[in-house]
Write a protein that holds these residues in place. Structure first.
Motif, short mmCIF file in Angstrom:
data_model
loop_
_atom_site.label_atom_id
_atom_site.label_comp_id
_atom_site.label_asym_id
_atom_site.label_seq_id
_atom_site.Cartn_x
_atom_site.Cartn_y
_atom_site.Cartn_z
N ILE A 94 0.85 -1.20 0.00
CA ILE A 94 0.00 0.00 0.00
C ILE A 94 0.88 1.24 0.00
O ILE A 94 1.88 1.31 0.73
N GLU A 95 0.51 2.23 -0.79
CA GLU A 95 1.28 3.48 -0.84
C GLU A 95 1.11 4.25 0.47
O GLU A 95 -0.02 4.49 0.91
N VAL A 96 2.23 4.63 1.06
CA VAL A 96 2.22 5.42 2.30
C VAL A 96 2.68 6.83 1.96
O VAL A 96 3.74 7.02 1.36
N VAL A 97 1.89 7.83 2.37
CA VAL A 97 2.17 9.22 2.02
C VAL A 97 2.48 10.01 3.29
O VAL A 97 1.57 10.36 4.05
N PRO A 98 3.76 10.31 3.58
CA PRO A 98 4.09 11.14 4.75
C PRO A 98 3.97 12.62 4.40
O PRO A 98 4.41 13.05 3.34
N LEU A 99 3.36 13.38 5.30
CA LEU A 99 3.17 14.81 5.08
C LEU A 99 4.06 15.63 6.01
O LEU A 99 4.47 15.16 7.08
N VAL A 100 4.33 16.85 5.61
CA VAL A 100 5.18 17.76 6.38
C VAL A 100 4.45 18.24 7.62
O VAL A 100 3.25 18.57 7.58
N GLY A 101 5.18 18.30 8.75
CA GLY A 101 4.60 18.80 9.99
C GLY A 101 5.65 18.91 11.07
O GLY A 101 6.83 18.62 10.85
N PRO A 102 5.24 19.31 12.29
CA PRO A 102 6.20 19.57 13.35
C PRO A 102 6.67 18.30 14.06
O PRO A 102 5.91 17.37 14.29
N SER A 103 7.96 18.27 14.38
CA SER A 103 8.54 17.21 15.20
C SER A 103 9.28 17.89 16.35
O SER A 103 10.25 18.61 16.12
N SER A 104 8.85 17.65 17.57
CA SER A 104 9.51 18.27 18.71
C SER A 104 10.98 17.84 18.79
O SER A 104 11.84 18.62 19.20
N LEU A 105 11.25 16.60 18.38
CA LEU A 105 12.63 16.09 18.44
C LEU A 105 13.53 16.87 17.48
O LEU A 105 14.64 17.29 17.84
N MET A 106 13.06 17.07 16.26
CA MET A 106 13.87 17.77 15.26
C MET A 106 13.97 19.26 15.57
O MET A 106 15.02 19.88 15.38
N LEU A 107 12.89 19.87 16.05
CA LEU A 107 12.93 21.29 16.41
C LEU A 107 13.94 21.52 17.53
O LEU A 107 14.72 22.48 17.50
N ALA A 108 13.94 20.62 18.52
CA ALA A 108 14.88 20.75 19.63
C ALA A 108 16.32 20.57 19.14
O ALA A 108 17.22 21.33 19.52
N LEU A 109 16.54 19.59 18.28
CA LEU A 109 17.89 19.36 17.75
C LEU A 109 18.36 20.57 16.94
O LEU A 109 19.51 21.00 17.06
N MET A 110 17.49 21.12 16.12
CA MET A 110 17.84 22.28 15.30
C MET A 110 18.34 23.44 16.15
O MET A 110 19.29 24.14 15.79
N ALA A 111 17.69 23.66 17.29
CA ALA A 111 17.99 24.83 18.12
C ALA A 111 19.08 24.58 19.15
O ALA A 111 19.56 25.52 19.78
N SER A 112 19.48 23.32 19.34
CA SER A 112 20.38 22.98 20.44
C SER A 112 21.81 23.44 20.23
O SER A 112 22.54 23.69 21.19
#
Length: 236
Positions: free
Chosen positions: A113-131
């Motif tokens: 089955i085709e799985v379609v991931p959409l863009v959205g917020p990730s607390s883990l990635m936001l924290a890593l970006m700012a760390s």
């Protein structure tokens, strides 16, 4: 023709959905009449906020959480075989990342089955970006043990990995134990090891700070993390 399994991110804190989610996500919601959800009440609330165009009471919800077994989800994707799209909603943030949704995407992949991931917020990635920590090599450790001695041992193990592999270590805690976690980190880690605390991400009360363990011993009393959604990172 088969339908698709669409992975819909959900805001992690921001009241304004537009801050976290692209307009295209909202349009794709209208292609689904069935949703696989972690928690029914919050899923219904999100759809209303997002302007879902169909009656909520006529929408099919299938629950998927930490108590759901693999056998129970066997029929969840049957509608896709009939050409219908099905949406997967996380409790907050990205589906399948620190989230039980991975169980159903595994089934979808095995069934072709085709799985379609959409863009959205990730607390883990936001924290890593700012760390300010290494974003080329990092690991998410989930929740650490509750037992004090086991927790201290786990923290020391993560610190060893950090310095041996130069790999940022990311983890979370139950919100009511956040203050205790910061206290443990600042006392167990070597004084020079860096700790980032990122709480209330995307909210007006957002705070993100990276300090050495030694400095956190002096600063932690100024931070009340009790019942605030928080990501912890250790780095160099």
């Amino acid at each position: 023709m088969k339908g698709r399994l669409i992975l819909f991110p959900v805001p992690i804190g921001a009241d304004d959905i537009g801050i976290s989610l692209p307009a295209n996500n909202m349009e794709l919601l209208a292609t689904c009449r069935t949703f696989i959800v972690e928690e029914l009440r919050s899923a219904r609330r999100f759809l209303k906020r997002a302007g879902y165009p169909y009656p909520i009471d006529d929408t099919v919800f299938l629950e998927l959480n930490e108590h759901t077994t693999h056998d129970a989800v066997g029929h969840y994707l049957d509608a896709i075989e009939r050409g219908e799209n099905i949406g997967l909603l996380s409790e907050a943030g990205l589906p399948c990342v620190a989230d039980p949704g991975a169980m159903i995407t595994r089934v979808a992949q095995r069934r072709g089955i085709e799985v379609v991931p959409l863009v959205g917020p990730s607390s883990l990635m936001l924290a890593l970006m700012a760390s300010g920590f290494n974003g080329q090599s990092f690991a998410f450790a989930g929740y650490l043990p509750v037992d004090k001695s086991k927790r201290a041992a786990a923290i020391r193990h993560l610190e060893e990995r950090l310095h041996r592999e130069h790999q940022t270590q990311i983890f979370i805690e139950a919100p009511y134990r956040n203050n205790q976690m910061l206290e443990t980190l600042s006392t167990v880690l070597q004084p020079q090891t860096m700790i980032c605390v990122a709480c209330d991400l995307t909210m007006p009360t957002q705070q993100i700070r990276s300090l050495s363990a030694a400095k956190w011993q002096k600063e932690r009393e100024k931070w009340n993390l009790h019942k605030r959604n928080t990501v912890f990172l250790i780095g160099e």
